[in-house]
Design a protein around this motif. Structure first.
Motif, PDB file in Angstrom:
ATOM      1  N   ALA A 193       0.850  -1.190   0.000  1.00 50.52           N
ATOM      2  CA  ALA A 193       0.000   0.000   0.000  1.00 50.52           C
ATOM      3  C   ALA A 193       0.886   1.241   0.000  1.00 50.52           C
ATOM      4  CB  ALA A 193      -0.903   0.018   1.233  1.00 50.52           C
ATOM      5  N   THR A 227       3.647   5.252   7.059  1.00 51.12           N
ATOM      6  CA  THR A 227       3.851   4.084   7.914  1.00 51.12           C
ATOM      7  C   THR A 227       4.627   4.427   9.175  1.00 51.12           C
ATOM      8  OG1 THR A 227       5.920   3.477   6.802  1.00 51.12           O
ATOM      9  CG2 THR A 227       3.893   2.462   5.977  1.00 51.12           C
ATOM     10  N   GLU A 287       0.422   0.800   8.953  1.00 51.37           N
ATOM     11  CA  GLU A 287      -0.302   2.037   8.683  1.00 51.37           C
ATOM     12  C   GLU A 287      -0.777   2.584  10.032  1.00 51.37           C
ATOM     13  OE1 GLU A 287      -4.056   3.744   6.097  1.00 51.37           O
ATOM     14  OE2 GLU A 287      -3.740   1.587   6.202  1.00 51.37           O
ATOM     15  N   VAL A 305       1.508  -3.284   6.438  1.00 50.94           N
ATOM     16  CA  VAL A 305       1.512  -2.978   5.012  1.00 50.94           C
ATOM     17  C   VAL A 305       2.863  -3.210   4.339  1.00 50.94           C
ATOM     18  CG1 VAL A 305      -0.396  -1.334   5.127  1.00 50.94           C
ATOM     19  CG2 VAL A 305       1.966  -0.527   5.412  1.00 50.94           C
TER      20      VAL A 305
END
Length: 127
Positions: free
Chosen positions: A41, A45, A59, A66
């Protein structure tokens, strides 16, 4: 296109600049740093380093896993191949299993390993 592709940094940068519509989950292999980084994604982060070799990326808004970074990837792949894994078929889950065997902090490792196994990242094949 597969969900996990190895793309060069140049290609990713070109796609970003050209405004191509969709983020593509990808592995990035850095030969000089001897590491593999994977993201599924394109989101901000937070990271949590499990040990000297593995970092997980979450995330912040959802705490969803992710991405990950695996350092010393050549040594890790060599060790997994010695243990019977086939090159080109090694998954992030295999890396987590090996790291768990070598870990001194089993409680932290178990917590993150469970989170990683529950995510789609466990089945990502490393380059």
């Amino acid at each position: 296109m597969s969900t996990s592709q190895e793309l060069s940094v140049t290609e990713l940068f070109r796609r970003r600049l050209s405004g191509e519509a969709k983020f593509v989950p990808h592995n990035l292999y850095d030969r000089d740093a001897d590491c593999v980084t994977y993201f599924n994604a394109n989101v901000p982060t937070n990271s949590d380093q499990l040990d000297p070799f593995i970092t997980l990326f979450y995330e912040p808004a959802t705490s969803k896993l992710v991405g990950f970074k695996v350092k010393c990837i050549r040594m890790i792949v060599r060790r997994l191949v010695e243990n019977g894994k086939k090159p080109g078929k090694i998954t992030f889950e295999d890396v987590l299993d090996l790291a768990e065997e070598l870990s001194e902090d089993h409680r932290k490792r178990k917590m993150h390993r469970e989170a990683a196994k529950e995510s789609e990242l466990a089945k990502v094949v490393l380059p």
